[in-house]
Scaffold this active site. Structure first.
Site, mmCIF file in Angstrom:
data_model
loop_
_atom_site.group_PDB
_atom_site.id
_atom_site.type_symbol
_atom_site.label_atom_id
_atom_site.label_comp_id
_atom_site.label_asym_id
_atom_site.label_seq_id
_atom_site.Cartn_x
_atom_site.Cartn_y
_atom_site.Cartn_z
ATOM 1 N N ASP A 45 60.188 101.166 132.205
ATOM 2 C CA ASP A 45 58.880 100.544 132.373
ATOM 3 C C ASP A 45 58.894 99.075 131.967
ATOM 4 O OD1 ASP A 45 57.823 102.869 133.333
ATOM 5 O OD2 ASP A 45 56.856 103.458 131.464
ATOM 6 N N ARG A 165 46.549 103.982 124.061
ATOM 7 C CA ARG A 165 46.534 105.387 123.656
ATOM 8 C C ARG A 165 46.961 105.559 122.207
ATOM 9 N NH1 ARG A 165 50.542 109.091 123.324
ATOM 10 N NH2 ARG A 165 49.955 111.307 123.453
#
Length: 268
Positions: A45, A165
Site C-alpha cells: 500500500d 481506524r
C-alpha cells in the site's frame, strides 16, 4: 496502451518489477513511465500511495493496479506470482475502472496569501511539535470547536481503514463521498471540552483547521511529511478528482476490510 511499473526495493519488489517489465515487453505492451495509461505498483500500500503522489497530475487519464510482494495490501489486488495473468488482463483491457474519493488539502502558511495544494488517498494529519495542539475547527466556515490534544486526522472513506481506524474513527464505504475528522488523544476535562468522537461530513461540506497560539507544526498528507512548518490554516475538501483503479478483478470494499482485519480465523 502504455503501462508504467512503479516498484519499491523492499520485499523483492524490485526484482518482481523487472520481471513484469520483461513480460509486458514480450507481450508487445508499451512500457512508459512518463505518460502511462496504467500504473502498476509493485510492493504494498505504501508503494501505491507513493505512486499516487508521483502521478497525481495525471489522474484524469491514469488508472492504477496494485501488486503486493509482502503482506496482503489493502489496495493491491494481485500477488507477485500472478504476473502472467496480470499481463493477459492488461492485454484484454476494456477501459473499465472503479474510482475512490481523495482529499484536496490547501495549506496556508503564516504570512502567505496563496495556499499550497496537497492531495491524499488515505489521510492527512496536523500535530504540534513537542506540545499540545490547540486549534479552532470550522465546518463550512462555522466554528465547531476549539480542539486541544495531540492532533487531528482527516481521512477519506478508503483511508478510514488506515490511521483513522487506529484512533477510533469509523470505517466508511467509499461510495459515500464524505470526509472524516478524528481526534488524536484529545483533552477532555472540566476546563477543556471537545466532541470526543469522529465527525463525518457531507460531500458539500469542508473543514478548516486554524492552529492557535502560533508555533510550528507537523503536517502529513499520506506519505508527504512537512515538519516544523508555520501553518496559519488548513482547508480540507473531498477532491474533484478520484484515484481510479483498473477494474479487472477489483476486490469489493467490504471484502478488503474482512481480509485485512478479520481473515479466516485460522492464522496463529
Amino acid at each position: 496502451m502504455k503501462v508504467a511499473v512503479y516498484s519499491t526495493q523492499a520485499n523483492n519488489a524490485e526484482n518482481v518489477g523487472k520481471q513484469l517489465v520483461s513480460k509486458l515487453k514480450e507481450a508487445q505492451i508499451t512500457v512508459d513511465n512518463e505518460q502511462p495509461d496504467i500504473v502498476v505498483t509493485v510492493g504494498g500500500d505504501g508503494t501505491l500511495l507513493s505512486a499516487f503522489q508521483h502521478y497525481r497530475t495525471q489522474l484524469a487519464h491514469v488508472r492504477f493496479i496494485g501488486v503486493h510482494t509482502g503482506h496482503l495490501g489493502f489496495y493491491t489486488d494481485w500477488q507477485d506470482y500472478e504476473l502472467d495473468d496480470l499481463v493477459k488482463a492488461i492485454q484484454a483491457d476494456t477501459g473499465e475502472s472503479v474510482g475512490y474519493p481523495i482529499l484536496d488539502i490547501d495549506v496556508t502558511l503564516v504570512g502567505e496569501k496563496k495556499p499550497i495544494r496537497y492531495q491524499a488517498v488515505n489521510e492527512s494529519t496536523i500535530k504540534k511539535i513537542s506540545s499540545t495542539l490547540v486549534a479552532d475547527v470550522y465546518i463550512k466556515d462555522q466554528l465547531f470547536e476549539r480542539f486541544r490534544g495531540d492532533g487531528l486526522c482527516i481521512s477519506t472513506p478508503t483511508g478510514s481503514t488506515a490511521y483513522n481506524r487506529s484512533i477510533g474513527g469509523a470505517v466508511i464505504h467509499p461510495h459515500l463521498e464524505v470526509l472524516q475528522m478524528a481526534e488524536i488523544a484529545s483533552i477532555n476535562n472540566r476546563v477543556f471540552r471537545t466532541l470526543g468522537a469522529s465527525v463525518i461530513m457531507a460531500p458539500d461540506e469542508w473543514v478548516t483547521i486554524r492552529p492557535a497560539h502560533g508555533g510550528n507544526f507537523n503536517f502529513t498528507a499520506d506519505q508527504v511529511d512537512v515538519v516544523n512548518s508555520p501553518i496559519e490554516q488548513i482547508e480540507y475538501r473531498i477532491g474533484k478528482q478520484k484515484i481510479n483503479f483498473a477494474k479487472y478483478r477489483h476486490i469489493g470494499f467490504w471484502n478488503r476490510v474482512h481480509n485485512a482485519f478479520i481473515g479466516d480465523g485460522n492464522e496463529d
